[in-house]
Design an enzyme around this catalytic site. Structure first.
Site, PDB file in Angstrom:
ATOM      1  N   ARG A  31       0.920  -1.288   0.011  1.00 14.04           N
ATOM      2  CA  ARG A  31       0.027  -0.106   0.187  1.00 14.04           C
ATOM      3  C   ARG A  31       1.022   1.178  -0.194  1.00 14.04           C
ATOM      4  O   ARG A  31       1.980   1.277   0.141  1.00 14.04           O
ATOM      5  CB  ARG A  31      -0.859   0.195   1.343  1.00 14.04           C
ATOM      6  N   HIS A  38       1.283  10.363  10.257  1.00 13.68           N
ATOM      7  CA  HIS A  38       1.534  10.345  11.646  1.00 13.68           C
ATOM      8  C   HIS A  38      -0.090  10.929  12.258  1.00 13.68           C
ATOM      9  O   HIS A  38       0.144  11.493  13.338  1.00 13.68           O
ATOM     10  CB  HIS A  38       2.642  11.378  12.026  1.00 13.68           C
ATOM     11  N   ASP A 178      -2.236  -0.398   7.466  1.00  8.06           N
ATOM     12  CA  ASP A 178      -1.665  -1.288   6.615  1.00  8.06           C
ATOM     13  C   ASP A 178      -2.291  -2.676   6.211  1.00  8.06           C
ATOM     14  O   ASP A 178      -2.779  -3.126   5.162  1.00  8.06           O
ATOM     15  CB  ASP A 178      -0.241  -1.637   6.853  1.00  8.06           C
TER      16      ASP A 178
HETATM   17 MG    MG Z   1       5.855  -2.948   7.633  1.00  7.66          MG
END
Ligand code: MG
Ligand code: ADP
Length: 394
Positions: A31, A38, A178
């Site tokens: 991705r 952040h 993720d």
């Molecule tokens: Mg990673």
């Protein structure tokens, strides 16, 4: 290589290694985060997309009654064997097998029956390049195990199981972005993710003339001062001064009023986070409306804020963004920013697809002239999330 070609290639590698064809082939993408940096550990928004780079696992049952899982990846050290008659445990920190084994442990913890199998892993997600090869490996493993065990997980549950593998087995206290995007990505869509409620919204990016260009600076500055932990602590401090549990509910006005009560560095860290949390849903709206000038402004504002207030950029990332900005909309660049944790890694640019070659050549040559480092570039449209591929008919 297309995903199907990659699947076929992995099946061939499997057959060469294990002398029989695979029964299952699972794939999960890497991705890139388009904006919202952040913000995850501040309960904010992120806007990632799945890229056309995948980790693919081909597998077949081991011999009848066998209780061992064999995992092989040409990109990892040696063959890893999991003995299912013994409790599953993490290997020492840094071992590549911790990612898939952590996912296996997650499935076993759900009480599923798992027999032995042989697996071969292949990946086109660069390892350690900030494009989340780790989540791709976890989610591909989970997708494979869903097929093997018949336990179909709800997407959120599946992403959280993978995140837990990364926490408990790989020792990386990562956020949820993720794994969520690798599970839930959809072709031609970005994913707006609220890290507080875990609600997701697919954001169509239907304009086929646009694509994302990913530019790896190929530098990774080693930091010894616990920069990430420091910033987390500074955010917590700012929230505390504002009497909030996180910066998610803070506004720019509130922060300005409290400026006198905090160190300047804490003020600037919070200013980044508050601004970035506000920019991210705006950017999603801009993509949805194909409002490219607005998206461009938001991406550059994000980069400036990460560079000046959050101080997580580096000269190489700044160079890429400056070069991209100089090319500008006339040359096909809509916006550009650093992406990922910072201090190296990748930048991402929204570009006109028909200008990709010219843009890539110019960024690569000017970047190399300035830094003496060769960057790596590739283009991607928003890709689909994890999927099972059909093994070829025998
Ligand atoms: Mg990673
Ligand atoms: P990123 O997720 O940004 O690529 P990480 O440090 O989080 O970087 O994860 C990279 C690690 O994940 C590698 O060092 C390796 O241990 C493991 N890994 C990822 N993909 C593979 C693969 N295809 N084969 C073996 N190990 C892999």
């Amino acid at each position: 290589m297309t995903l199907n070609e990659l699947g076929r290639h992995t099946a061939e590698q499997f057959a060469k290694t294990y002398k029989r064809p695979p029964q299952w082939i699972a794939a999960a993408p890497g991705r890139v985060n388009v904006i919202g940096e952040h913000t995850d550990y501040n309960d904010g928004f992120v806007l990632p997309m799945a890229i056309e780079r995948y980790t693919v696992i081909a597998a077949a049952p081991a011999k009848r009654g066998a209780t061992k899982i064999q995992l092989r990846s040409p990109l990892g050290d040696g063959t890893v064997t999991v003995d299912l008659t013994q409790p599953v445990k993490p290997a020492p920190k840094g071992a590549w097998s911790n990612y898939p084994v952590g996912v296996i442990a997650g499935f076993l913890a759900r009480g599923v029956k798992l027999g032995g199998f042989d697996a071969l892993i292949h990946s086109t997600v660069p390892l350690g390049g900030g494009l989340s090869s780790s989540a791709a490996l976890e989610v591909a493993t989970a997708t494979l195990l869903e097929a093997i065990t018949g336990l179909k997980l709800d997407p959120v549950d599946k992403a959280l199981l993978c995140q837990k593998a990364e926490h408990d087995y790989a020792g990386m206290p990562c956020g949820i972005m993720d794994q969520f995007i690798s599970v839930m990505g959809k072709k031609d869509h970005l994913l707006l993710l609220d890290c507080r409620s875990r609600k997701t919204e697919l954001v169509p990016m239907t304009d086929p003339t646009k694509a994302l260009l990913i530019i790896n600076t190929n530098v990774k500055h080693e930091l010894t001062g616990g920069e990430y932990a420091k910033r987390r602590a500074q955010c917590e401090q700012a929230a505390k001064i504002l009497s909030l549990s996180s910066l998610r509910d803070a506004t720019a006005d509130m922060l300005l009023r409290a400026r006198g009560k905090m160190e300047d560095v804490v003020f600037r860290r919070a200013r980044h986070v508050i601004g970035e949390i506000e920019r991210t849903p705006h950017a999603a709206e801009a993509v949805r409306a194909s409002n490219w000038p607005t998206l461009g402004q938001l991406m550059y504002a994000s980069h400036d804020s990460l560079r000046d207030d959050y101080e997580v950029s580096c000269p190489e990332l700044d160079a890429v963004v400056e070069i991209a900005q100089a090319i500008g909309p006339k040359g096909g660049v809509i916006g550009c920013r650093m992406t990922g944790g910072g201090f190296g890694g990748c930048a991402v640019a929204m570009v006109n697809a028909d200008a990709v070659t010219a843009i890539s050549d110019r960024i690569a040559s000017e970047y190399e002239r300035r830094t003496k480092i060769k960057p790596t570039l590739f283009v991607s449209r928003p890709a689909a999330g994890a999927t099972l591929l059909k093994p070829a008919a025998k």
